[in-house]
Design a protein around this motif. Sequence first.
Motif, PDB file in Angstrom:
ATOM      1  N   SER A 329       0.825  -1.211   0.000  1.00 29.00           N
ATOM      2  CA  SER A 329       0.000   0.000   0.000  1.00 29.00           C
ATOM      3  C   SER A 329       0.856   1.256   0.000  1.00 29.00           C
ATOM      4  O   SER A 329       1.910   1.311   0.657  1.00 29.00           O
ATOM      5  CB  SER A 329      -0.894   0.015   1.240  1.00 29.00           C
ATOM      6  N   LYS A 330       0.401   2.269  -0.735  1.00 29.45           N
ATOM      7  CA  LYS A 330       1.003   3.605  -0.623  1.00 29.45           C
ATOM      8  C   LYS A 330       0.284   4.310   0.515  1.00 29.45           C
ATOM      9  O   LYS A 330      -0.894   4.644   0.418  1.00 29.45           O
ATOM     10  CB  LYS A 330       0.840   4.379  -1.931  1.00 29.45           C
ATOM     11  N   LEU A 331       0.979   4.474   1.623  1.00 30.02           N
ATOM     12  CA  LEU A 331       0.349   5.022   2.811  1.00 30.02           C
ATOM     13  C   LEU A 331      -0.021   6.486   2.609  1.00 30.02           C
ATOM     14  O   LEU A 331       0.695   7.257   1.958  1.00 30.02           O
ATOM     15  CB  LEU A 331       1.287   4.872   4.013  1.00 30.02           C
ATOM     16  N   PRO A 377      -7.283   4.144   4.324  1.00 28.96           N
ATOM     17  CA  PRO A 377      -8.167   3.620   3.266  1.00 28.96           C
ATOM     18  C   PRO A 377      -7.407   2.914   2.137  1.00 28.96           C
ATOM     19  O   PRO A 377      -8.017   2.157   1.369  1.00 28.96           O
ATOM     20  CB  PRO A 377      -8.894   4.861   2.752  1.00 28.96           C
ATOM     21  N   ASN A 378      -6.099   3.151   2.040  1.00 25.65           N
ATOM     22  CA  ASN A 378      -5.304   2.501   0.997  1.00 25.65           C
ATOM     23  C   ASN A 378      -4.822   1.108   1.406  1.00 25.65           C
ATOM     24  O   ASN A 378      -4.188   0.417   0.607  1.00 25.65           O
ATOM     25  CB  ASN A 378      -4.074   3.347   0.652  1.00 25.65           C
ATOM     26  N   VAL A 379      -5.122   0.702   2.632  1.00 23.17           N
ATOM     27  CA  VAL A 379      -4.639  -0.580   3.156  1.00 23.17           C
ATOM     28  C   VAL A 379      -5.783  -1.592   3.191  1.00 23.17           C
ATOM     29  O   VAL A 379      -6.805  -1.361   3.848  1.00 23.17           O
ATOM     30  CB  VAL A 379      -4.041  -0.406   4.576  1.00 23.17           C
ATOM     31  N   ASP A 380      -5.624  -2.694   2.465  1.00 24.61           N
ATOM     32  CA  ASP A 380      -6.643  -3.752   2.470  1.00 24.61           C
ATOM     33  C   ASP A 380      -6.454  -4.736   3.622  1.00 24.61           C
ATOM     34  O   ASP A 380      -7.406  -5.392   4.046  1.00 24.61           O
ATOM     35  CB  ASP A 380      -6.607  -4.526   1.149  1.00 24.61           C
ATOM     36  N   GLY A 381      -5.232  -4.863   4.104  1.00 26.20           N
ATOM     37  CA  GLY A 381      -4.949  -5.779   5.200  1.00 26.20           C
ATOM     38  C   GLY A 381      -3.540  -5.569   5.721  1.00 26.20           C
ATOM     39  O   GLY A 381      -2.711  -4.916   5.067  1.00 26.20           O
ATOM     40  N   LEU A 382      -3.262  -6.119   6.898  1.00 22.33           N
ATOM     41  CA  LEU A 382      -1.939  -5.989   7.513  1.00 22.33           C
ATOM     42  C   LEU A 382      -1.209  -7.327   7.462  1.00 22.33           C
ATOM     43  O   LEU A 382      -1.770  -8.359   7.867  1.00 22.33           O
ATOM     44  CB  LEU A 382      -2.057  -5.539   8.969  1.00 22.33           C
ATOM     45  N   LEU A 383       0.018  -7.304   6.976  1.00 24.02           N
ATOM     46  CA  LEU A 383       0.880  -8.485   6.997  1.00 24.02           C
ATOM     47  C   LEU A 383       1.936  -8.241   8.070  1.00 24.02           C
ATOM     48  O   LEU A 383       2.836  -7.415   7.896  1.00 24.02           O
ATOM     49  CB  LEU A 383       1.525  -8.704   5.626  1.00 24.02           C
ATOM     50  N   VAL A 384       1.788  -8.944   9.193  1.00 29.48           N
ATOM     51  CA  VAL A 384       2.624  -8.705  10.366  1.00 29.48           C
ATOM     52  C   VAL A 384       3.662  -9.813  10.502  1.00 29.48           C
ATOM     53  O   VAL A 384       3.311 -10.997  10.580  1.00 29.48           O
ATOM     54  CB  VAL A 384       1.760  -8.628  11.643  1.00 29.48           C
ATOM     55  N   LEU A 385       4.929  -9.430  10.516  1.00 28.38           N
ATOM     56  CA  LEU A 385       6.006 -10.388  10.750  1.00 28.38           C
ATOM     57  C   LEU A 385       6.272 -10.404  12.245  1.00 28.38           C
ATOM     58  O   LEU A 385       7.018  -9.576  12.777  1.00 28.38           O
ATOM     59  CB  LEU A 385       7.269  -9.977   9.966  1.00 28.38           C
ATOM     60  N   GLN A 386       5.614 -11.333  12.936  1.00 32.81           N
ATOM     61  CA  GLN A 386       5.591 -11.327  14.395  1.00 32.81           C
ATOM     62  C   GLN A 386       6.773 -12.109  14.961  1.00 32.81           C
ATOM     63  O   GLN A 386       6.831 -13.331  14.875  1.00 32.81           O
ATOM     64  CB  GLN A 386       4.280 -11.938  14.906  1.00 32.81           C
ATOM     65  N   SER A 387       7.698 -11.391  15.541  1.00 32.52           N
ATOM     66  CA  SER A 387       8.841 -12.025  16.203  1.00 32.52           C
ATOM     67  C   SER A 387       8.401 -12.668  17.516  1.00 32.52           C
ATOM     68  O   SER A 387       7.548 -12.124  18.231  1.00 32.52           O
ATOM     69  CB  SER A 387       9.931 -10.997  16.479  1.00 32.52           C
ATOM     70  N   MET A 388       8.948 -13.830  17.826  1.00 27.24           N
ATOM     71  CA  MET A 388       8.710 -14.459  19.121  1.00 27.24           C
ATOM     72  C   MET A 388       9.904 -14.270  20.052  1.00 27.24           C
ATOM     73  O   MET A 388       9.762 -13.974  21.229  1.00 27.24           O
ATOM     74  CB  MET A 388       8.448 -15.953  18.941  1.00 27.24           C
ATOM     75  N   GLU A 389      11.101 -14.455  19.484  1.00 28.39           N
ATOM     76  CA  GLU A 389      12.299 -14.491  20.334  1.00 28.39           C
ATOM     77  C   GLU A 389      12.637 -13.133  20.958  1.00 28.39           C
ATOM     78  O   GLU A 389      12.910 -13.045  22.161  1.00 28.39           O
ATOM     79  CB  GLU A 389      13.499 -15.010  19.518  1.00 28.39           C
TER      80      GLU A 389
END
Length: 469
Positions: A329-331, A377-389
């Motif tokens: 997305s272009k924020l 409004p330009n974002v259809d969804g969030l792709l989260v790279l969730q760190s655990m460590e």
Amino acid sequence: MNSVPWDFFFNPRSMAIVGVSKREDDYVNHYVRTLVEYGFKGKLYLVNPKENEILGFKVYKRVVDIEDEVDLAFLAVPGEAMPSVLEDCGIKGVRAIIAFSSDSDILSASGSRGIGEAIRKAVKRWGFRVIGPNCLGIYRPSSGLCFAHGFPKEPGDVAFLSQSGGHAAAMGWLGASIGLRFSSIVSYGNAADIDLPDLLEYFKEDPETRVIVIYVEGVRDGQRLMRALREITSVKPVIVWKGGVTEEGSKAVATHTLAMAGSWRLWRAALTQCRALIVSSLEEAAYVALTFSLITEKRGYDKVAVVSISGGEAVSAADTCSALGLKLSKLSDETLSELKRIVPRYGSSINNPVDIQLAALDPDTYGEILRVLARDPNVDGLLVLQSMEWPALYRGVEGFYELVDTLCRVRKGEGKPIFTVMQPRLLHTEYVKARDQLLKTKIPVYPTLKLAALSITSLSKYYRPPTLK
């Protein structure tokens, strides 16, 4: 040819297991024990001419000796015995049959395909319908039908139709491990009678199924398959994994299920025209299906915002998304202004991918960043790279769980889909707990960026198909 008595296959009141053995290492013995464990809702009748009792069940010499009506028969007998057992089923009035027995006599000097030919002749004579041969049959958790231990006992909304029994079993086990749940798994084998188009016509109308996954090597009637796919993809997504796409794979198909694999170029063009979603592995099929099962908002997902704790991960995410046709997305200016205020300056970036560094360790700041992105409004969804460590090492395991809680609150509160990439490198027990919480909140969890990007792209292709020129 008679119509398929689907209710006798998927909701049988009674079932005869022909060819069961006393040996506990025998598959058919295992099959009976699995049906008992999974709470099969009908009556079970065991058939073996040499036994009187197996697993506490009375054993009948022949199918015709069973006093009651038999809706479904599972046949696991040698090839030479198949014609007489099919005849017994016909005399008994059985209407649905699963032929487990393998049609291995293709390897004989004469090249005869004896079991398949015997089935076709019996179908024509008696009017029953047959799944198989060379198959494991049906897993239908709502009816207590199951062909392997370890499958989920709770039902879901994904149907997997597989020409390979091995892939059918592997999908059930993979589903159990990643949170994917099924309405049915059907291993249909060599398809001497009932073929893939028949199954598609049933699952198009099946109220328990929202998503359909296929592993197919070949079909008898390609035009009928394409007609069925065109009809069903208008109402339900269909994910297709085609076997035999290379020259060597095609040769293997010919000896596996006796199918003609056909040209992959033609298959791919036809599947694309029918709006089927093409994948190339068991894992891809499973995670794309999981995504469609969890994300029920029927709209496009063309552009995503990526959130990462690491600059390197952000770069990899941009490369992977671009390679798979998923746009970043272009924020909006308003979003950038808000992020500039929230995100710590040191080592971070507010451009998409959004590299938030230390902000990924604080649940309040993390939640604020996610909400700002979700409201763009330009974002259809969030792709989260969730760190655990990193969160667990810096703030303890409970600190990591607080971040998971934050993801769930944002998903519930903002309504925008969240897709999470998370790997259990060190914290396996903690991973399972966190994954289950995310799945319960309708947040898919992927082990790799590629599987996540492919799944989101598949959503976008299905819900926003390209305009025909």
